[in-house]
Design a protein around this motif. Structure first.
Motif, mmCIF file in Angstrom:
data_model
loop_
_atom_site.group_PDB
_atom_site.id
_atom_site.type_symbol
_atom_site.label_atom_id
_atom_site.label_comp_id
_atom_site.label_asym_id
_atom_site.label_seq_id
_atom_site.Cartn_x
_atom_site.Cartn_y
_atom_site.Cartn_z
ATOM 1 N N TYR A 1 0.765 -1.195 -0.083
ATOM 2 C CA TYR A 1 -0.094 0.145 -0.061
ATOM 3 C C TYR A 1 0.785 1.299 0.031
ATOM 4 N N VAL A 2 0.648 2.219 -0.775
ATOM 5 C CA VAL A 2 1.376 3.533 -0.949
ATOM 6 C C VAL A 2 0.300 4.561 -1.053
ATOM 7 N N ASP A 3 1.052 5.685 -0.548
ATOM 8 C CA ASP A 3 0.340 7.035 -0.990
ATOM 9 C C ASP A 3 1.420 7.953 -1.586
ATOM 10 N N ALA A 4 0.910 9.290 -2.037
ATOM 11 C CA ALA A 4 1.868 10.056 -2.655
ATOM 12 C C ALA A 4 3.184 9.971 -2.307
ATOM 13 N N ALA A 5 3.579 10.386 -0.698
ATOM 14 C CA ALA A 5 4.670 10.257 -0.157
ATOM 15 C C ALA A 5 5.718 9.280 -0.428
ATOM 16 N N CYS A 6 5.079 7.951 -0.211
ATOM 17 C CA CYS A 6 5.525 6.654 -0.543
ATOM 18 C C CYS A 6 6.140 6.553 -1.959
ATOM 19 N N VAL A 7 5.290 6.853 -2.923
ATOM 20 C CA VAL A 7 5.538 6.790 -4.378
ATOM 21 C C VAL A 7 6.783 7.699 -4.500
ATOM 22 N N ARG A 8 7.081 8.829 -4.107
ATOM 23 C CA ARG A 8 8.017 9.421 -4.188
ATOM 24 C C ARG A 8 9.445 8.822 -3.690
ATOM 25 N N VAL A 9 9.029 8.142 -2.394
ATOM 26 C CA VAL A 9 10.598 7.829 -2.038
ATOM 27 C C VAL A 9 10.720 6.515 -2.766
ATOM 28 N N LEU A 10 9.862 5.933 -3.271
ATOM 29 C CA LEU A 10 10.066 4.482 -4.222
ATOM 30 C C LEU A 10 10.597 4.867 -5.332
ATOM 31 N N ARG A 11 10.271 6.062 -5.836
ATOM 32 C CA ARG A 11 10.908 6.448 -7.334
ATOM 33 C C ARG A 11 12.328 7.116 -6.983
ATOM 34 N N ASP A 12 12.341 7.584 -5.682
ATOM 35 C CA ASP A 12 14.076 7.815 -5.360
ATOM 36 C C ASP A 12 14.847 6.817 -5.133
ATOM 37 N N ILE A 13 14.445 5.761 -4.438
ATOM 38 C CA ILE A 13 15.208 4.693 -4.390
ATOM 39 C C ILE A 13 15.561 3.718 -5.597
ATOM 40 N N GLY A 14 14.815 3.927 -6.687
ATOM 41 C CA GLY A 14 14.857 3.278 -7.752
ATOM 42 C C GLY A 14 14.140 1.967 -7.854
ATOM 43 N N ALA A 15 13.087 1.807 -7.166
ATOM 44 C CA ALA A 15 12.215 0.463 -7.121
ATOM 45 C C ALA A 15 11.411 0.383 -8.348
ATOM 46 N N VAL A 16 12.045 -0.385 -9.227
ATOM 47 C CA VAL A 16 11.086 -0.767 -10.397
ATOM 48 C C VAL A 16 10.786 -2.411 -10.334
ATOM 49 N N ASP A 17 10.047 -2.910 -11.701
ATOM 50 C CA ASP A 17 9.922 -4.144 -11.832
ATOM 51 C C ASP A 17 11.067 -5.128 -11.317
ATOM 52 N N SER A 18 10.849 -6.120 -10.582
ATOM 53 C CA SER A 18 11.885 -6.852 -10.043
ATOM 54 C C SER A 18 12.950 -7.450 -11.516
ATOM 55 N N LYS A 19 11.929 -7.785 -12.601
ATOM 56 C CA LYS A 19 12.580 -8.344 -13.748
ATOM 57 C C LYS A 19 13.592 -7.456 -14.349
ATOM 58 N N ARG A 20 13.635 -6.089 -14.127
ATOM 59 C CA ARG A 20 14.623 -5.293 -14.426
ATOM 60 C C ARG A 20 15.696 -5.102 -13.832
ATOM 61 N N ILE A 21 15.659 -5.754 -12.501
ATOM 62 C CA ILE A 21 16.715 -5.560 -11.589
ATOM 63 C C ILE A 21 17.618 -6.630 -11.583
ATOM 64 N N GLY A 22 18.856 -6.489 -11.760
ATOM 65 C CA GLY A 22 20.084 -7.409 -12.278
ATOM 66 C C GLY A 22 20.616 -8.523 -11.244
ATOM 67 N N THR A 23 20.473 -8.035 -9.985
ATOM 68 C CA THR A 23 21.105 -9.016 -9.081
ATOM 69 C C THR A 23 20.283 -9.358 -7.929
ATOM 70 N N ASP A 24 20.381 -10.657 -7.244
ATOM 71 C CA ASP A 24 19.616 -10.848 -6.185
ATOM 72 C C ASP A 24 20.136 -10.037 -5.069
ATOM 73 N N ALA A 25 21.373 -9.552 -4.991
ATOM 74 C CA ALA A 25 21.871 -8.548 -3.748
ATOM 75 C C ALA A 25 21.037 -7.279 -4.138
ATOM 76 N N LYS A 26 20.811 -6.547 -5.352
ATOM 77 C CA LYS A 26 20.134 -5.532 -5.197
ATOM 78 C C LYS A 26 18.705 -5.561 -4.874
ATOM 79 N N ILE A 27 18.155 -6.632 -5.318
ATOM 80 C CA ILE A 27 16.641 -6.958 -4.904
ATOM 81 C C ILE A 27 16.634 -6.975 -3.312
ATOM 82 N N ALA A 28 17.581 -7.626 -2.623
ATOM 83 C CA ALA A 28 17.476 -7.562 -1.175
ATOM 84 C C ALA A 28 17.753 -6.279 -0.572
ATOM 85 N N LYS A 29 18.389 -5.436 -1.192
ATOM 86 C CA LYS A 29 18.819 -3.972 -0.606
ATOM 87 C C LYS A 29 17.585 -3.150 -0.913
#
Length: 288
Positions: free
Chosen positions: A116-144
């Motif tokens: 569950y997100v609101d506008a403030a959460c979405v802005r933080v998600l964008r700041d940390i680079g949260a994208v579809d997991s299939k676009r994330i190259g390593t398991d270590a980055k997924i965990a982080k």
């Protein structure tokens, strides 16, 4: 916010042709690559235009500069990058996103996560680079990223992990994967709505006839607007859910593999099936 190093966008055939002319006139280096109409590079940016779509993929340290100064103004005729809150306000409204991991894998659990997100959460998600997991190259980055997602103030999350033995029981009960998926998605939505009863909208991947998931929802879930669409993980909440689901799936493979003393790889390739045969020889059908 991390520098943008990957960008994907559908193109029309006319836009693909126009971009090729622009790059050629600007002296870009071209090369032939499989499944591409063309591939070009210059400096710290690579451009691949795939036949299917067509679709452009931009990669490299100068991706953002290329998109904002070349692709958008000269080819697409829009200014979208950095203006998502203006162009797509629905992404910033309070809502739940749901996604799963392990659906197509031989080994491992089926994991379904909701965020569950609101506008403030979405802005933080964008700041940390949260994208579809299939676009994330390593398991270590997924965990982080998963750790960072859980730490976002105001964000609520829920994960259901259906381990192999339980999966087989439920599959037998429901009779097909889509009904089982609908049950899991509905359970995640219902549980999150207990935490955020004021939420009025949820977004889920469309994996079957929309009525299948709608019927699986219980009292709370039936009171909200349920949006089912392909690539729901492009939504910030869906992307965050995909990361949490993937993290839990990978963790199970790692821990179970260590306990068994054998690698449990992802996917369903021939090498995965070979590992399954070796495991079957060691532990028998019940162990498998």
């Amino acid at each position: 916010m991390p520098a943008l190093t990957t960008y994907t966008k559908p193109l029309t055939p006319e836009q693909a042709a126009k971009l090729r002319r622009l790059l050629s006139e600007a002296g870009w280096s071209f090369e032939t690559k499989p499944y591409c109409l063309y591939a070009a590079s210059r400096g710290k940016v690579n451009v691949l235009v795939y036949e299917k779509g067509p679709k452009i993929v931009v990669q490299g340290k100068e991706t953002e500069d290329f998109v904002t100064n070349v692709l958008e103004p000269q080819v697409l005729g829009v200014a979208e990058l950095g203006y998502e809150e203006v162009n797509h306000p629905e992404m910033f409204e309070p809502h739940i996103g749901v996604d799963e991991s392990g659906k197509g894998d031989y080994f491992g659990p089926l994991v379904i996560a909701g965020v569950y997100v609101d506008a403030a959460c979405v802005r933080v998600l964008r700041d940390i680079g949260a994208v579809d997991s299939k676009r994330i190259g390593t398991d270590a980055k997924i965990a982080k990223l998963a750790e960072a997602i859980r730490a976002i103030p105001g964000l609520r999350w829920e994960v259901i992990q259906i381990n192999p033995a339980r999966y087989n029981e439920l599959y037998e009960k429901f009779g097909n994967l889509n009904r089982l998926l609908a049950w899991g998605h509905a359970k995640v939505i219902e549980t999150l709505l207990e935490k955020v009863p004021e939420c009025t909208k949820a977004i889920s991947d469309q994996f079957a006839n929309p009525a299948v998931l709608q019927r699986a929802l219980q009292t709370r879930g039936r009171s909200i607007e349920l949006i089912q669409r392909t690539k729901a993980e492009s939504d910030p909440a869906g992307a965050a859910a995909s990361i949490l689901a993937r993290e839990r799936f990978v963790q199970w493979l790692d821990h179970a593999g260590q306990d068994l003393g054998v690698e449990l790889p992802k996917g369903v390739s021939q090498s995965v099936k070979t590992n399954a045969r070796h495991l079957l020889d060691r532990v028998g059908i019940s162990g498998l």
